[in-house]
Motif scaffolding. Sequence first.
Motif, mmCIF file in Angstrom:
data_model
loop_
_atom_site.group_PDB
_atom_site.id
_atom_site.type_symbol
_atom_site.label_atom_id
_atom_site.label_comp_id
_atom_site.label_asym_id
_atom_site.label_seq_id
_atom_site.Cartn_x
_atom_site.Cartn_y
_atom_site.Cartn_z
ATOM 1 N N PHE A 1 -3.727 -35.448 3.733
ATOM 2 C CA PHE A 1 -4.931 -35.233 2.923
ATOM 3 C C PHE A 1 -5.126 -33.782 2.519
ATOM 4 C CE2 PHE A 1 -6.183 -34.633 7.317
ATOM 5 C CZ PHE A 1 -7.062 -33.559 7.288
ATOM 6 N N ASN A 2 -4.601 -32.851 3.306
ATOM 7 C CA ASN A 2 -4.808 -31.424 3.009
ATOM 8 C C ASN A 2 -3.517 -30.738 2.561
ATOM 9 O OD1 ASN A 2 -3.462 -31.505 5.435
ATOM 10 N ND2 ASN A 2 -4.868 -30.139 6.525
ATOM 11 N N SER A 3 -2.587 -31.533 2.024
ATOM 12 C CA SER A 3 -1.304 -30.963 1.622
ATOM 13 C C SER A 3 -1.478 -29.997 0.448
ATOM 14 C CB SER A 3 -0.330 -32.077 1.231
ATOM 15 O OG SER A 3 -0.809 -32.790 0.109
ATOM 16 N N VAL A 4 -0.613 -28.998 0.410
ATOM 17 C CA VAL A 4 -0.613 -28.021 -0.681
ATOM 18 C C VAL A 4 0.436 -28.477 -1.679
ATOM 19 C CG1 VAL A 4 -0.350 -25.595 -1.315
ATOM 20 C CG2 VAL A 4 -1.278 -26.204 0.941
ATOM 21 N N LYS A 5 0.003 -29.323 -2.616
ATOM 22 C CA LYS A 5 0.942 -29.906 -3.559
ATOM 23 C C LYS A 5 0.254 -30.098 -4.901
ATOM 24 C CE LYS A 5 3.910 -33.953 -4.344
ATOM 25 N NZ LYS A 5 4.389 -35.247 -3.805
ATOM 26 N N LEU A 6 0.817 -29.482 -5.936
ATOM 27 C CA LEU A 6 0.322 -29.641 -7.295
ATOM 28 C C LEU A 6 1.465 -30.133 -8.176
ATOM 29 C CD1 LEU A 6 -1.727 -26.319 -7.696
ATOM 30 C CD2 LEU A 6 -2.545 -28.542 -6.897
ATOM 31 N N GLU A 7 1.133 -30.789 -9.283
ATOM 32 C CA GLU A 7 2.159 -31.238 -10.214
ATOM 33 C C GLU A 7 2.836 -30.019 -10.841
ATOM 34 O OE1 GLU A 7 0.152 -35.458 -11.704
ATOM 35 O OE2 GLU A 7 0.321 -33.764 -13.081
ATOM 36 N N PRO A 8 4.154 -29.964 -10.812
ATOM 37 C CA PRO A 8 4.857 -28.766 -11.312
ATOM 38 C C PRO A 8 4.568 -28.464 -12.778
ATOM 39 C CG PRO A 8 6.344 -30.193 -10.062
ATOM 40 C CD PRO A 8 5.075 -30.965 -10.252
ATOM 41 N N SER A 9 4.423 -29.485 -13.603
ATOM 42 C CA SER A 9 4.282 -29.243 -15.041
ATOM 43 C C SER A 9 2.858 -28.977 -15.487
ATOM 44 C CB SER A 9 4.838 -30.441 -15.824
ATOM 45 O OG SER A 9 4.146 -31.629 -15.463
ATOM 46 N N THR A 10 1.876 -29.444 -14.699
ATOM 47 C CA THR A 10 0.479 -29.333 -15.136
ATOM 48 C C THR A 10 -0.389 -28.491 -14.216
ATOM 49 O OG1 THR A 10 -0.225 -31.290 -13.897
ATOM 50 C CG2 THR A 10 0.649 -31.653 -16.122
ATOM 51 N N GLY A 11 0.006 -28.322 -12.976
ATOM 52 C CA GLY A 11 -0.836 -27.617 -12.015
ATOM 53 C C GLY A 11 -1.974 -28.476 -11.488
ATOM 54 N N ARG A 12 -1.954 -29.762 -11.841
ATOM 55 C CA ARG A 12 -3.015 -30.641 -11.359
ATOM 56 C C ARG A 12 -2.742 -31.072 -9.910
ATOM 57 N NH1 ARG A 12 -3.392 -35.772 -15.189
ATOM 58 N NH2 ARG A 12 -1.244 -35.924 -14.390
ATOM 59 N N PRO A 13 -3.791 -31.293 -9.123
ATOM 60 C CA PRO A 13 -3.601 -31.976 -7.831
ATOM 61 C C PRO A 13 -3.234 -33.423 -8.101
ATOM 62 C CG PRO A 13 -5.939 -31.662 -8.284
ATOM 63 C CD PRO A 13 -5.204 -30.925 -9.358
ATOM 64 N N PRO A 14 -2.574 -34.096 -7.144
ATOM 65 C CA PRO A 14 -2.019 -35.424 -7.433
ATOM 66 C C PRO A 14 -3.040 -36.520 -7.705
ATOM 67 C CG PRO A 14 -1.685 -34.831 -5.131
ATOM 68 C CD PRO A 14 -2.154 -33.597 -5.817
ATOM 69 N N ASN A 15 -4.189 -36.508 -7.017
ATOM 70 C CA ASN A 15 -5.191 -37.563 -7.206
ATOM 71 C C ASN A 15 -6.537 -37.095 -6.645
ATOM 72 O OD1 ASN A 15 -5.553 -38.596 -4.309
ATOM 73 N ND2 ASN A 15 -3.323 -38.737 -4.560
ATOM 74 N N PRO A 16 -7.626 -37.807 -6.933
ATOM 75 C CA PRO A 16 -8.959 -37.365 -6.493
ATOM 76 C C PRO A 16 -9.259 -37.615 -5.023
ATOM 77 C CG PRO A 16 -9.082 -38.784 -8.446
ATOM 78 C CD PRO A 16 -7.721 -38.932 -7.873
ATOM 79 N N MET A 17 -8.362 -38.264 -4.281
ATOM 80 C CA MET A 17 -8.643 -38.605 -2.891
ATOM 81 C C MET A 17 -8.138 -37.570 -1.898
ATOM 82 S SD MET A 17 -10.348 -41.470 -3.219
ATOM 83 C CE MET A 17 -10.990 -40.816 -4.779
ATOM 84 N N VAL A 18 -7.137 -36.754 -2.271
ATOM 85 C CA VAL A 18 -6.715 -35.662 -1.401
ATOM 86 C C VAL A 18 -7.684 -34.501 -1.568
ATOM 87 C CG1 VAL A 18 -4.291 -36.335 -1.384
ATOM 88 C CG2 VAL A 18 -5.133 -34.789 -3.159
#
Length: 455
Positions: A102-119
């Motif tokens: 839930f607290n992972s440091v992960k963003l989409e490489p191409s957009t910089g968006r977080p993966p989803n609204p639940m993390v």
Amino acid sequence: MASPATLSDIVTAFLDVVHDRLMHDRRGDVADYIPELAAVDPDLFGIALCGLNGRVYESGDTDHAFTIQSVSKPFVYSLALDDIGMDAVHQRVGAEPSGEAFNSVKLEPSTGRPPNPMVNAGAIVTTALVAGETAADRFDRIRNRLGAFAGRELDMDIAVYESEQESGDRNRALAYLMRSAGSLIASVDETLDVYFRQCSLLVTSRDLAVMAATLANGGVNPITGVRVTSSETCQHVMTIMATCGMYDYAGEWLLRAGLPAKSGVAGGLVAASPGEFGLGLYSPRLDHSGSSVRSVAAAQRLAKRFGLHILHRPLTLSAAEVASATDELEQGLGATQDAAAAQLLQDNADSLAVWRLRGYIDFDGAERLLLDIDAWLDERPGDADEPAAIVLDLTEVTQLQSVAVWMLAALATWCGERGLRVAAIDPQGRSLGVAGLSHAADFDAAIQETEFSAD
């Protein structure tokens, strides 16, 4: 399972069985990275279920207040969707499962968006997307939205909020990373202050059940009758809950429980069965993914026992309908002896009752039947002769869901223990799997099965 005092307590009795069987499960540990959460009693355990008619069934510590934490995320997401629309929200936050914590440091490489609204990262962005001129305005709107889902005003735990502020460096790191990537455009400090406050709102298991039932009911709170959001928004929210709500356990959760759900590190878990009911659970000991061990186990047992997987139910069958035949005598009873049957019901209203069930009977339909029969029994004169007779007309039922089969069997057992007779008009034999329920081809045969003697 002990025999309950009333028919409508059958659901509570089953929740008690699940609760008692899981009380010995002491796996997991309470969250300690937020210091205030580490001080909670680890043995607290509550299960609540809210039907779409507003009836709440409870077992265990359902009145114990705890902070909502990440269980707030779907409901804040609903507010952002209503404020700016799905397309605008998902320009800033994705909709794909992360497969990570839930607290992972992960963003989409191409957009910089977080993966989803639940993390956490996605929820921080979602919080920032809620409309409001100031941070205080945004928090007030969030608190009001969550309160509308729960059907009451929610207080905030100041001590937990301050503890979150003190221990929130990882969330700050996520926020600054997203700010630099362009997905978070609001102030980091203001956004995190609102986020920590929303996570510190106090709820109970009962509140969570009502919140989930509001989602399951297409956005209308079943207790207050207030429309909180649209059915379309509920559909979007429950879709994200189903695919992303349980973090790196999301896939196995959907496989085993099959319900849209969201967990929180305080021990809360919310799950919605669309068109049927909402579940709210609480137990502080967590598993490796940050979800409550007992809450997950209890929800999975309920889902398996009652066949609640969202892909289990046929989507093309007609909706459930349950009606007392005495309320619609002018429409007939679906049998060739309509006139005689109507007269028999009118002459023996205190001792004989018929309910007509139609369509796909699930929890909601079976619950309505139990509540109707309870009301009829309450209205019977105290000096009424026993035994009374109940006939269930299943002629127009398309299918009985697993939970309905269990509830009808419990109804038959409960009535049998009290000298009441129950029979089903079921020419196609769909009730054959219901233990203790006599079945007949027509109204006259059903009356004979109940051994009812007319006045």
